[in-house]
Scaffold this motif. Sequence first.
Motif, PDB file in Angstrom:
ATOM      1  N   GLU A 320       0.849  -1.196   0.000  1.00 23.35           N
ATOM      2  CA  GLU A 320       0.000   0.000   0.000  1.00 23.35           C
ATOM      3  C   GLU A 320       0.875   1.232   0.000  1.00 23.35           C
ATOM      4  O   GLU A 320       2.059   1.193   0.355  1.00 23.35           O
ATOM      5  CB  GLU A 320      -0.924   0.010   1.220  1.00 23.35           C
ATOM      6  CG  GLU A 320      -0.215   0.035   2.550  1.00 23.35           C
ATOM      7  CD  GLU A 320      -1.197   0.035   3.722  1.00 23.35           C
ATOM      8  OE1 GLU A 320      -1.415   1.133   4.264  1.00 23.35           O
ATOM      9  OE2 GLU A 320      -1.732  -1.040   4.042  1.00 23.35           O
ATOM     10  N   TYR A 321       0.270   2.341  -0.422  1.00 19.22           N
ATOM     11  CA  TYR A 321       0.961   3.632  -0.416  1.00 19.22           C
ATOM     12  C   TYR A 321       0.024   4.662   0.172  1.00 19.22           C
ATOM     13  O   TYR A 321      -1.121   4.818  -0.271  1.00 19.22           O
ATOM     14  CB  TYR A 321       1.375   4.033  -1.837  1.00 19.22           C
ATOM     15  CG  TYR A 321       2.009   5.407  -1.925  1.00 19.22           C
ATOM     16  CD1 TYR A 321       3.319   5.619  -1.522  1.00 19.22           C
ATOM     17  CD2 TYR A 321       1.264   6.507  -2.375  1.00 19.22           C
ATOM     18  CE1 TYR A 321       3.896   6.889  -1.570  1.00 19.22           C
ATOM     19  CE2 TYR A 321       1.831   7.767  -2.441  1.00 19.22           C
ATOM     20  CZ  TYR A 321       3.149   7.957  -2.032  1.00 19.22           C
ATOM     21  OH  TYR A 321       3.717   9.213  -2.089  1.00 19.22           O
ATOM     22  N   PHE A 391       2.393   2.699  -6.652  1.00 19.50           N
ATOM     23  CA  PHE A 391       1.085   2.068  -6.677  1.00 19.50           C
ATOM     24  C   PHE A 391       1.156   0.651  -6.120  1.00 19.50           C
ATOM     25  O   PHE A 391       2.206   0.004  -6.134  1.00 19.50           O
ATOM     26  CB  PHE A 391       0.544   2.040  -8.110  1.00 19.50           C
ATOM     27  CG  PHE A 391       0.377   3.404  -8.715  1.00 19.50           C
ATOM     28  CD1 PHE A 391      -0.831   4.078  -8.607  1.00 19.50           C
ATOM     29  CD2 PHE A 391       1.439   4.023  -9.365  1.00 19.50           C
ATOM     30  CE1 PHE A 391      -0.979   5.349  -9.160  1.00 19.50           C
ATOM     31  CE2 PHE A 391       1.284   5.284  -9.912  1.00 19.50           C
ATOM     32  CZ  PHE A 391       0.076   5.956  -9.810  1.00 19.50           C
ATOM     33  N   GLU A 392       0.030   0.192  -5.661  1.00 19.97           N
ATOM     34  CA  GLU A 392      -0.083  -1.171  -5.157  1.00 19.97           C
ATOM     35  C   GLU A 392       0.353  -2.164  -6.236  1.00 19.97           C
ATOM     36  O   GLU A 392       0.004  -2.011  -7.409  1.00 19.97           O
ATOM     37  CB  GLU A 392      -1.525  -1.439  -4.736  1.00 19.97           C
ATOM     38  CG  GLU A 392      -1.722  -2.741  -3.976  1.00 19.97           C
ATOM     39  CD  GLU A 392      -3.157  -2.915  -3.501  1.00 19.97           C
ATOM     40  OE1 GLU A 392      -3.527  -4.055  -3.206  1.00 19.97           O
ATOM     41  OE2 GLU A 392      -3.898  -1.900  -3.455  1.00 19.97           O
ATOM     42  N   HIS A 393       1.133  -3.150  -5.833  1.00 20.85           N
ATOM     43  CA  HIS A 393       1.670  -4.223  -6.693  1.00 20.85           C
ATOM     44  C   HIS A 393       2.864  -3.794  -7.534  1.00 20.85           C
ATOM     45  O   HIS A 393       3.435  -4.624  -8.259  1.00 20.85           O
ATOM     46  CB  HIS A 393       0.600  -4.836  -7.618  1.00 20.85           C
ATOM     47  CG  HIS A 393      -0.543  -5.464  -6.884  1.00 20.85           C
ATOM     48  ND1 HIS A 393      -0.362  -6.431  -5.920  1.00 20.85           N
ATOM     49  CD2 HIS A 393      -1.886  -5.235  -6.959  1.00 20.85           C
ATOM     50  CE1 HIS A 393      -1.539  -6.785  -5.439  1.00 20.85           C
ATOM     51  NE2 HIS A 393      -2.486  -6.075  -6.047  1.00 20.85           N
ATOM     52  N   ASP A 394       3.256  -2.497  -7.483  1.00 21.48           N
ATOM     53  CA  ASP A 394       4.499  -2.108  -8.179  1.00 21.48           C
ATOM     54  C   ASP A 394       5.665  -2.901  -7.605  1.00 21.48           C
ATOM     55  O   ASP A 394       5.772  -3.119  -6.389  1.00 21.48           O
ATOM     56  CB  ASP A 394       4.791  -0.612  -7.978  1.00 21.48           C
ATOM     57  CG  ASP A 394       3.927   0.281  -8.841  1.00 21.48           C
ATOM     58  OD1 ASP A 394       3.285  -0.240  -9.774  1.00 21.48           O
ATOM     59  OD2 ASP A 394       3.886   1.502  -8.573  1.00 21.48           O
ATOM     60  N   ARG A 395       6.561  -3.305  -8.484  1.00 20.38           N
ATOM     61  CA  ARG A 395       7.752  -4.027  -8.031  1.00 20.38           C
ATOM     62  C   ARG A 395       8.814  -3.050  -7.537  1.00 20.38           C
ATOM     63  O   ARG A 395       8.955  -1.951  -8.081  1.00 20.38           O
ATOM     64  CB  ARG A 395       8.327  -4.869  -9.172  1.00 20.38           C
ATOM     65  CG  ARG A 395       7.480  -6.088  -9.511  1.00 20.38           C
ATOM     66  CD  ARG A 395       8.118  -6.932 -10.587  1.00 20.38           C
ATOM     67  NE  ARG A 395       8.202  -6.211 -11.859  1.00 20.38           N
ATOM     68  CZ  ARG A 395       8.947  -6.616 -12.895  1.00 20.38           C
ATOM     69  NH1 ARG A 395       9.680  -7.710 -12.807  1.00 20.38           N
ATOM     70  NH2 ARG A 395       8.944  -5.926 -14.006  1.00 20.38           N
ATOM     71  N   ALA A 396       9.569  -3.493  -6.537  1.00 21.15           N
ATOM     72  CA  ALA A 396      10.648  -2.669  -5.986  1.00 21.15           C
ATOM     73  C   ALA A 396      11.950  -3.455  -6.024  1.00 21.15           C
ATOM     74  O   ALA A 396      11.970  -4.668  -5.741  1.00 21.15           O
ATOM     75  CB  ALA A 396      10.325  -2.255  -4.555  1.00 21.15           C
ATOM     76  N   PHE A 397      13.028  -2.761  -6.374  1.00 19.34           N
ATOM     77  CA  PHE A 397      14.351  -3.378  -6.469  1.00 19.34           C
ATOM     78  C   PHE A 397      15.350  -2.579  -5.640  1.00 19.34           C
ATOM     79  O   PHE A 397      15.374  -1.349  -5.712  1.00 19.34           O
ATOM     80  CB  PHE A 397      14.820  -3.429  -7.925  1.00 19.34           C
ATOM     81  CG  PHE A 397      14.012  -4.338  -8.803  1.00 19.34           C
ATOM     82  CD1 PHE A 397      14.454  -5.623  -9.090  1.00 19.34           C
ATOM     83  CD2 PHE A 397      12.801  -3.912  -9.344  1.00 19.34           C
ATOM     84  CE1 PHE A 397      13.703  -6.462  -9.902  1.00 19.34           C
ATOM     85  CE2 PHE A 397      12.046  -4.741 -10.151  1.00 19.34           C
ATOM     86  CZ  PHE A 397      12.499  -6.026 -10.439  1.00 19.34           C
TER      87      PHE A 397
END
Length: 834
Positions: A320-321, A391-397
């Motif tokens: 969530e954001y 946004f919700e479900h965005d991937r993070a690296f």
Amino acid sequence: MVELLAPAGSKEALIAAIESGANAIYLAGNMFGARAYADNFDEEGMREAIRIAHLRNVLINVTVNTIVDDQELPQLADYLRFLYEAGADAILVQDLGVAKLAREIVPDLPLHASTQMTVHNLDGVLALQKLGFTRVVLSREVSLEAIKHIIDNCDVEIEVFIHGALCVCYSGQCLMSSMIGGRSGNRGRCAQPCRLPYTLVDEHDNDMLKDTAGKYLLSPRDMNAIDLIPQLIDAGVASLKIEGRMKRPEYVGIVVNNYRQVIDSHYAGNFHVTDKTRHDLAQVFNRDFTTAFLEKKQGRNMMSDRRPNNRGIMLGRVMEYDSATGFVTMKLSDSLSVGDQVDFWVKVGGRVTATVKDLHIVKGGKNRNLVPVEQAPSGSVVSFPVESRVFEHDRAFKVYDAPLMEWAKCFYNTGSPVRRVSVDVSVSAAVGEPLVISMIDGDGYKGEGRTDFIGQEAIKRPLSEETIHKQVSRLGTSIFELRNLECHIRGNVMVPVSEINEARRKAVEMLEYQRLSKYERKPIPNNTTALNKAKIKKRVQAGITAVVDTMELLQSALFAGADWVVFGGESYHHDAIIPMQYEKAVYMAHKAGAKIAFNTPRIIRNHELQGFHTWLRTVASYKPDAINVHNIGSLAAVRELTDIPVHADYSLVSYNFKTLQYLVELGVEAVTLSPELTLAQVEKLAKESDMPLSCIVDGNMELMVSEYCATGSFIGGLHTGQCSAPCVNSGKKFFLKDRKDVKFPLVMDQYCHMHVLNGNRLSMLPHAMKFGAMGISQLRIEARYMSADQLKKTIANYKKYMAFDGELSDREKAAAEVLEGDNITRGHYFRGVE
């Protein structure tokens, strides 16, 4: 034992490489290196770097691997002398002229062939072996099987890349950066156009991939051959090379350290690659990984088409954001620390980057509690602020791991060596004698220091073994560490601590001197003739050469009155050119009163050599007027297997008069000059060489030749092991379209190499009359991408304008520009290259 060869673009990277376990380092001075934008080393820095490395038995190979202009040759001669006297262990070169000058100026300095020389088969290696090279860096496109075959059949050392960035083009054959941006990869200033976005389109501008692939169609993943170390060592590779002279010292330390551990595990008989090694190599920098062509062609699996830069380690997805607070919440699949940098791949707007400054672990459910932490382990639910919307479900690296980078700094910023050289020390002291400290290291080198002070009878505190140990073990910032100590104290002797320290300093100094003595060089005489030039050549009557690959184009060239035709080699039409066509081509050319050269392929894979040699013997019997070669291996093969004159193409880069001299010595009778030269440089070279010289004046220039094929990889299913050959079977023409809507034609030859052509046609039509006046023998038209009718008109136009004497009038220039048409370029003839 195999050599682990590390990059160094700065002093910090040099130290990191040494301390993390490199056996050798390659670096550059401020000139003539193929990474001109690295920090590199001035003369004082170079001397210091060599001294630091040699003390640790680490070798220094200096890259002198750019092409060099005539006016730079005197400076290069001085630089080569400096490198020899400074103790460089070898130089890497691309330019044959540089190799010749080095042989004349510093004959005892070992020569390594840079990967920029495009040596990709046994013929090339053996040719350089005969020329006195001691090592060859193979093209990254050579397979493991071919590497082993080459090593088994040559006597020079073979160096192979194992980790780091990949060029999509055969190194040394790329003109894309210089042609579209003026920055030459051959001069060390590549602008990396391969890392820019492109769209694969057909002749109707249809996007052939749409959403099935990313836009970075020329951007390879990074090489990672950590799992292939045993095979490479067992094949007999002499040196395993890590790419990265533009990388930060932490990168160098982490990568070298991990490869050092894996190599050592192989020699210890328990080869293994830990999960931590895989993690750290990926974390410090990756565009995803590949073994490139070592095992097989990997098609789209070799490309980083979604992202051209560091992708880091997958950290998780956004849960969530909170737009009110700017806090993101996510569950971690890897650890996260304050100071780390995170990239979010957002659905709208590209990438969002955040540095973690305030990190909390989320505890509880509805009434959740935020616990501030410095580090959160994998599996945690965390919350931290992000300045831009995600946004919700965005991937993070995680693209920067602060604890890992902080740990890596220990390889270069502690002020003291990490890997030390063990020494055994013997100390003797007696009343009436100086104290003597003797040191010997594991290599058998010795150092000794004596006190000026003569031992006296102690009144209160006689010298003890404890005191000696305390002072002798203080080896500080030297590379040495105490292993064993023997003390021989006779009587109640007194020696001041300051005197013991001075004797230790002298012993260390002598030991360092002894360790460096094996690298000392004999003085060399000053060669005063190396830069002498040939007599001035006068104006010649220039002719026209057409490079063609079909019988139809050949016929058009001859009909239009070409003086020379270069026929065959790699077909832009993906057609095999059979011996009967070569035989017929000779008949047609000679009947038309023209001369003919048979073209050879620019790239000949190692397993294709036998077929190439058979072809040479066959077509030599047809008596062409010359055979046109593209690399040092083909040159040697033609000389050995035929008695046909040899012409050197522009891909055997001729950029200075020393290269032309060398090619004459190697039996070459005519040369096509580098298209990166200006008209002024061309004129100068033409006056300095008696050899017939050609210049390319028209056609769609090749910008890249690649083992990778964009259409086969993304349309043809090459990654499955079987390509459907869309280049032939679709009936379409393909292009790469850049951000400015410029289209670069793609052609695939019969050997399945992809050639990227310039979308703007080179044309020097209004200047055609200048070349003969300069002493250029042939104006060359690259016609393989032309139609037969276009070639006829082009030759006719050049014949007309070559006949002009002096500058054109404004009206004549305007008429020439109409004949040229749109989308033309003058190449580098007026603008030059950086």
